[in-house]
Scaffold this active site. Structure first.
Site, PDB file in Angstrom:
ATOM      1  N   SER A 167      -6.516 108.501  44.794  1.00  0.00           N
ATOM      2  CA  SER A 167      -6.776 108.140  45.789  1.00  0.00           C
ATOM      3  C   SER A 167      -6.448 108.959  46.400  1.00  0.00           C
ATOM      4  CB  SER A 167      -6.577 107.108  46.559  1.00  0.00           C
ATOM      5  OG  SER A 167      -6.943 107.179  47.822  1.00  0.00           O
ATOM      6  N   TYR A 193       0.710 101.248  48.625  1.00  0.00           N
ATOM      7  CA  TYR A 193      -0.321 101.781  48.658  1.00  0.00           C
ATOM      8  C   TYR A 193      -0.494 103.401  47.918  1.00  0.00           C
ATOM      9  CZ  TYR A 193      -5.466 103.127  48.092  1.00  0.00           C
ATOM     10  OH  TYR A 193      -6.491 103.605  46.663  1.00  0.00           O
TER      11      TYR A 193
END
Length: 341
Positions: A167, A193
């Protein structure tokens, strides 16, 4: 099939001018590709871009296995798709990863495509059975373990590819080798994350370096910003407001919504990495918008209210020393030895 070059420190991190873009769909990317006789595994392949990836692979002739944490949801969402096998697996449960991998290996099949797609984001502090923070456990370590266990089947294929769905979020945090598990610092979910997605990139670089001698190549992917996935299901709306993507009423701003990708566009880069002949002799790279991404050396202005600016790959996530160090740490944290031989 193999090459001596790899993507340590971003050596191969340059766009190829593939002809695809942010608006390309998975169906467009796979057009003309025949996957009959090929076998794929797609984690999280029963929702969002994972489900779309399964559909296009099956339409191109592949047999697809989908390990699922929620078997009921998987059975419902995959019921109309042929040539799909569903198996139980939870990336936060090492025993279930062992069992799924064993069941696949018992078939004796070669594994042509391993798409490590499943992921979580914006979750409160949780830990797995080994006391490892949940985003690191799910997004990286579970996939590290799965890939290691499936290595014999990957090696058996003629030119297997491994795609780790990363990501732009890797830009939120480098990997914190001093405290990866948030034992000495306050938990911030986006830091968790970010480091898990940086781990995806570093794993890809080192995995490709080790596996290319066996004709197995690895790729990391930024799918883009897609509204219709499950990733934001636990996120407080205040986070979105702070990022400038949502208004005071909690709804996404129309000008932001129109810049987001569809599910099919979100699955395009995963699909491109799985099938593009342009990548036959290139691996270890971070890709986005149907091409190899540009390095982000501080030259790209990022604005969360304009998802098209959320692009580029940070050098720390391709760094050779970080990549080697993470491999050793991943073996220690999972208790899984992964000798690529």
């Amino acid at each position: 099939m193999t090459t001596k070059e790899d993507n340590y420190n971003g050596a191969l991190q340059q766009p190829l001018q593939s002809g695809f873009s942010a608006t390309s769909t998975a169906a467009e990317v796979i057009r003309g590709i025949d996957l009959r006789g090929k076998t794929a595994i797609v984690t999280g392949g029963y929702a969002g871009i994972g489900l779309e990836t399964v559909k296009v692979l099956v339409n191109a002739g592949a047999e697809v296995w989908v390990p699922a944490r929620n078997m009921e949801k998987a059975a419902q969402n995959l019921r109309s798709i042929p040539n799909v096998t569903i198996g139980t697996m939870d990336l936060m449960d090492p025993d279930s990863i062992n069992e799924f991998a064993k069941s696949f290996l018992l078939t004796g099949k070669a594994l042509d495509l391993l798409i490590n797609n499943a992921g979580i984001m914006w979750v409160p502090l949780r830990r797995d059975a080994r006391n490892i923070e949940s985003q690191l456990s799910t997004n990286h370590l579970g996939h590290f373990q799965l890939t290691a266990l499936l290595w014999p089947a990957l090696k058996k294929a003629d030119g297997a590819r491994i795609i780790n769905v990363s990501s732009f979020g890797h830009q939120m945090a480098p990997f914190n080798f001093d405290d990866p598990n948030f034992e000495q610092r306050e938990y911030e979910t986006l830091q968790g994350y970010g480091q898990s997605k940086t781990a995806n990139n570093l794993f890809t670089v080192e995995l490709d370096h080790r596996s290319k001698a066996f004709g197995v190549r690895a790729y990391a992917v930024h799918p883009g910003s897609i509204p219709e996935t499950d990733l934001g299901r636990e996120a407080p709306v205040e986070l979105f407001k702070q990022m400038g993507t949502h208004g005071e009423d909690g709804n996404i701003l129309p000008e932001v919504a129109q810049r987001l990708k569809t599910i099919s566009q979100g699955a395009a880069t995963t699909t491109w990495c799985a099938v593009s002949p342009l990548l036959n002799n290139i691996g270890g790279v971070y890709c986005e918008d149907g091409d190899i991404a540009e390095p982000d050396l501080g030259n790209i202005e990022h604005r969360y209210d304009d998802p098209s600016t959320l692009r580029g790959v940070r050098p720390y996530s391709l760094d050779v020393e970080n990549a080697r160090r993470l491999w050793v740490l991943s073996e220690q944290m999972t208790g899984i030895k992964f000798p690529v031989n």
